[in-house]
Scaffold this motif. Sequence first.
Motif, PDB file in Angstrom:
ATOM      1  N   ILE A 227       1.319   1.556   9.943  1.00 55.57           N
ATOM      2  CA  ILE A 227       0.963   0.464   9.024  1.00 55.57           C
ATOM      3  C   ILE A 227       2.179   0.097   8.185  1.00 55.57           C
ATOM      4  O   ILE A 227       2.912   0.986   7.726  1.00 55.57           O
ATOM      5  CB  ILE A 227      -0.207   0.865   8.078  1.00 55.57           C
ATOM      6  N   ASN A 228       2.374  -1.198   7.993  1.00 59.56           N
ATOM      7  CA  ASN A 228       3.365  -1.618   7.008  1.00 59.56           C
ATOM      8  C   ASN A 228       2.636  -1.801   5.683  1.00 59.56           C
ATOM      9  O   ASN A 228       2.101  -2.864   5.383  1.00 59.56           O
ATOM     10  CB  ASN A 228       4.062  -2.914   7.413  1.00 59.56           C
ATOM     11  N   ASP A 229       2.571  -0.718   4.927  1.00 66.38           N
ATOM     12  CA  ASP A 229       1.846  -0.742   3.650  1.00 66.38           C
ATOM     13  C   ASP A 229       2.714  -1.282   2.519  1.00 66.38           C
ATOM     14  O   ASP A 229       2.217  -1.497   1.418  1.00 66.38           O
ATOM     15  CB  ASP A 229       1.376   0.678   3.300  1.00 66.38           C
ATOM     16  N   VAL A 230       3.988  -1.485   2.777  1.00 66.44           N
ATOM     17  CA  VAL A 230       4.903  -1.906   1.706  1.00 66.44           C
ATOM     18  C   VAL A 230       4.970  -3.430   1.586  1.00 66.44           C
ATOM     19  O   VAL A 230       4.906  -3.983   0.487  1.00 66.44           O
ATOM     20  CB  VAL A 230       6.314  -1.328   1.953  1.00 66.44           C
ATOM     21  N   ASP A 231       5.078  -4.091   2.717  1.00 67.16           N
ATOM     22  CA  ASP A 231       5.277  -5.547   2.691  1.00 67.16           C
ATOM     23  C   ASP A 231       3.978  -6.327   2.871  1.00 67.16           C
ATOM     24  O   ASP A 231       4.015  -7.542   3.087  1.00 67.16           O
ATOM     25  CB  ASP A 231       6.264  -5.945   3.795  1.00 67.16           C
ATOM     26  N   ALA A 232       2.846  -5.647   2.820  1.00 64.68           N
ATOM     27  CA  ALA A 232       1.568  -6.338   3.042  1.00 64.68           C
ATOM     28  C   ALA A 232       1.348  -7.387   1.954  1.00 64.68           C
ATOM     29  O   ALA A 232       1.274  -7.049   0.776  1.00 64.68           O
ATOM     30  CB  ALA A 232       0.432  -5.325   3.043  1.00 64.68           C
ATOM     31  N   HIS A 240     -11.977 -13.628  -6.282  1.00 62.41           N
ATOM     32  CA  HIS A 240     -11.792 -12.829  -5.069  1.00 62.41           C
ATOM     33  C   HIS A 240     -10.294 -12.568  -4.837  1.00 62.41           C
ATOM     34  O   HIS A 240      -9.448 -13.156  -5.508  1.00 62.41           O
ATOM     35  CB  HIS A 240     -12.371 -13.552  -3.845  1.00 62.41           C
ATOM     36  N   SER A 241     -10.001 -11.723  -3.819  1.00 66.25           N
ATOM     37  CA  SER A 241      -8.595 -11.442  -3.515  1.00 66.25           C
ATOM     38  C   SER A 241      -8.490 -10.960  -2.071  1.00 66.25           C
ATOM     39  O   SER A 241      -9.501 -10.748  -1.403  1.00 66.25           O
ATOM     40  CB  SER A 241      -8.036 -10.391  -4.477  1.00 66.25           C
ATOM     41  N   ALA A 242      -7.269 -10.808  -1.599  1.00 64.92           N
ATOM     42  CA  ALA A 242      -7.065 -10.410  -0.203  1.00 64.92           C
ATOM     43  C   ALA A 242      -5.784  -9.611  -0.063  1.00 64.92           C
ATOM     44  O   ALA A 242      -4.870  -9.697  -0.887  1.00 64.92           O
ATOM     45  CB  ALA A 242      -7.010 -11.644   0.706  1.00 64.92           C
ATOM     46  N   SER A 243      -5.747  -8.824   1.018  1.00 66.14           N
ATOM     47  CA  SER A 243      -4.540  -8.110   1.436  1.00 66.14           C
ATOM     48  C   SER A 243      -4.451  -8.266   2.946  1.00 66.14           C
ATOM     49  O   SER A 243      -5.466  -8.225   3.642  1.00 66.14           O
ATOM     50  CB  SER A 243      -4.660  -6.627   1.058  1.00 66.14           C
ATOM     51  N   TYR A 244      -3.247  -8.465   3.436  1.00 63.73           N
ATOM     52  CA  TYR A 244      -3.047  -8.655   4.875  1.00 63.73           C
ATOM     53  C   TYR A 244      -2.099  -7.557   5.344  1.00 63.73           C
ATOM     54  O   TYR A 244      -0.936  -7.523   4.934  1.00 63.73           O
ATOM     55  CB  TYR A 244      -2.458 -10.043   5.157  1.00 63.73           C
ATOM     56  N   GLN A 245      -2.597  -6.659   6.187  1.00 65.72           N
ATOM     57  CA  GLN A 245      -1.814  -5.482   6.569  1.00 65.72           C
ATOM     58  C   GLN A 245      -1.492  -5.505   8.059  1.00 65.72           C
ATOM     59  O   GLN A 245      -2.381  -5.711   8.885  1.00 65.72           O
ATOM     60  CB  GLN A 245      -2.611  -4.209   6.250  1.00 65.72           C
ATOM     61  N   ALA A 246      -0.222  -5.273   8.396  1.00 68.90           N
ATOM     62  CA  ALA A 246       0.199  -5.198   9.798  1.00 68.90           C
ATOM     63  C   ALA A 246       0.070  -3.754  10.282  1.00 68.90           C
ATOM     64  O   ALA A 246       0.571  -2.827   9.633  1.00 68.90           O
ATOM     65  CB  ALA A 246       1.645  -5.662   9.935  1.00 68.90           C
ATOM     66  N   TYR A 247      -0.614  -3.579  11.410  1.00 66.56           N
ATOM     67  CA  TYR A 247      -0.732  -2.257  12.049  1.00 66.56           C
ATOM     68  C   TYR A 247       0.021  -2.280  13.372  1.00 66.56           C
ATOM     69  O   TYR A 247       0.342  -3.334  13.914  1.00 66.56           O
ATOM     70  CB  TYR A 247      -2.204  -1.896  12.270  1.00 66.56           C
ATOM     71  N   GLY A 248       0.325  -1.070  13.884  1.00 67.78           N
ATOM     72  CA  GLY A 248       1.105  -0.989  15.124  1.00 67.78           C
ATOM     73  C   GLY A 248       2.591  -1.097  14.851  1.00 67.78           C
ATOM     74  O   GLY A 248       3.405  -1.239  15.773  1.00 67.78           O
ATOM     75  N   VAL A 249       2.953  -1.026  13.584  1.00 68.42           N
ATOM     76  CA  VAL A 249       4.364  -0.973  13.158  1.00 68.42           C
ATOM     77  C   VAL A 249       4.458   0.121  12.090  1.00 68.42           C
ATOM     78  O   VAL A 249       3.480   0.402  11.399  1.00 68.42           O
ATOM     79  CB  VAL A 249       4.839  -2.329  12.562  1.00 68.42           C
ATOM     80  N   PRO A 250       5.629   0.744  11.946  1.00 64.62           N
ATOM     81  CA  PRO A 250       5.712   1.852  10.986  1.00 64.62           C
ATOM     82  C   PRO A 250       5.883   1.381   9.545  1.00 64.62           C
ATOM     83  O   PRO A 250       6.373   0.281   9.289  1.00 64.62           O
ATOM     84  CB  PRO A 250       6.967   2.611  11.451  1.00 64.62           C
ATOM     85  N   SER A 251       5.499   2.265   8.629  1.00 71.48           N
ATOM     86  CA  SER A 251       5.737   1.987   7.215  1.00 71.48           C
ATOM     87  C   SER A 251       7.228   2.063   6.911  1.00 71.48           C
ATOM     88  O   SER A 251       7.909   2.999   7.356  1.00 71.48           O
ATOM     89  CB  SER A 251       5.008   3.027   6.361  1.00 71.48           C
ATOM     90  N   PRO A 252       7.758   1.126   6.145  1.00 70.90           N
ATOM     91  CA  PRO A 252       9.162   1.233   5.716  1.00 70.90           C
ATOM     92  C   PRO A 252       9.425   2.515   4.941  1.00 70.90           C
ATOM     93  O   PRO A 252      10.574   2.949   4.825  1.00 70.90           O
ATOM     94  CB  PRO A 252       9.351   0.001   4.817  1.00 70.90           C
TER      95      PRO A 252
END
Length: 448
Positions: A227-232, A240-252
Amino acid sequence: MVDVAAPQETEILGTAVTASGLASLAPVKIPVQRYISPEFAELEHERLWPKVWHVACTVDHVANPGDWFEHRLGKYSILLVRGTDGVLRGFQNACRHRGNPICQGSGAGITELRCPYHRWAWDLAGRLREIPSRRGFGPINNDDLPLVPVKVDTWGRLVFVNLDTGAEPLEGWLEGIPDDIAWANLDEFRGTYSTVTPVNCNWKVVNEGFSETYHVQGLHREMLGSINDVDAPQRIWDHHSASYQAYGVPSPRLGRNVSDQTVWDSFVATQGGRMGPDYTEPCALPEVPEGQTLQDVIAQNIREHQATSGVDLKGYDTAQITHLSQYNLFPNTTLLISADLFTVLTARPGPSPDTGELVTIHLSRMPSADAPASSPVHVTVPMDQADFGFVLNQDFSVIRTMQAGLHQPGFTHVWLSGEECRIINMHRHLERCLGLAPGGWQRSGHLH
Ligand code: FES
Ligand SMILES: [Fe+2]
């Protein structure tokens, strides 16, 4: 004491931000009484819960005439019923005679709503039909005693209710979310099952556990490889609110030279089942074709697994399959959406500030939006039997312990970072709903 209404926070909250890409000029402090005070919980029951739209179930739970579903929310109970005319209606679950709840649980095939106490009966549209031994009451006009209606509306297969019949329409309440997620064609999903798990913590503890990715590095370390938990990116609307997280890539956080093997092992360990049953245990790293990435291969595996159920994900690109759109619906619901998944997590209040319920609703994509309604199972799962998969189980470990820490006498405030801006925004709107000053917790008198 930090001035929690400082202008810099307003700027933060009005701006799209990445998970850790901002530094607040000061932490935001939230008084712990919001999590443990019976008075505060009472204020929420008075001013929050009867005024907001919230998710009750899916259309599939109440798809056919005569289907009914009791939706509980703290001390409130709402009865959803599909009428013989096909219209879905909601009523406050209280008999107009002496107040007994009319139905508990859920079911199908009813033709009337009959109170078990003295057997007063209403039709499925809420019109009073029968009062046993009626003469003893003197004159009663049936039209004067309908079941008390609540607002009901649907979006994306989800049924929303609102006790406030004067509330703004659901469409406006949802702000920009339907447009934001329109690409996912949520109408193609159907409910598969839903669960209710009683928890020994305040509803906000549960809710806030799904409102930031800051805890990934601490609680979900196995996930860091995928997960890229840093640049999400995060996004804040009014409430309301949102977060968009990329998976299948490593965390920085793991540095620059993370191998595909590490990414693969992490993805398989934390959500391999999305690629099918062959990927729920450690398995060999697949070959990555020239010109593709491991993320492309994972997306293709998910496409192939969905195809076994007749679902065609060819129209969805790698990002739409491997990224997660996480929406935090004020006040208490989280939607998790990728091309192949749609899960709803709701935190409900209990009878005291120290108790609540975690409700999960799981939906699956069907081959088309015309697919027939499903028949979701709705079950209560005790906390000690709850097994919701590797990652959610880790979240549960915190849900089990948090409330005890909040009660320690030296613990006065929750401290929040800009990275936790979705939690901050929830509290800011909660303050508006309850009539509190920013950072306060009492409706009148001295604000702490
Ligand atoms: S309380 Fe329902 S019929 Fe008497
Ligand atoms: Fe988590």
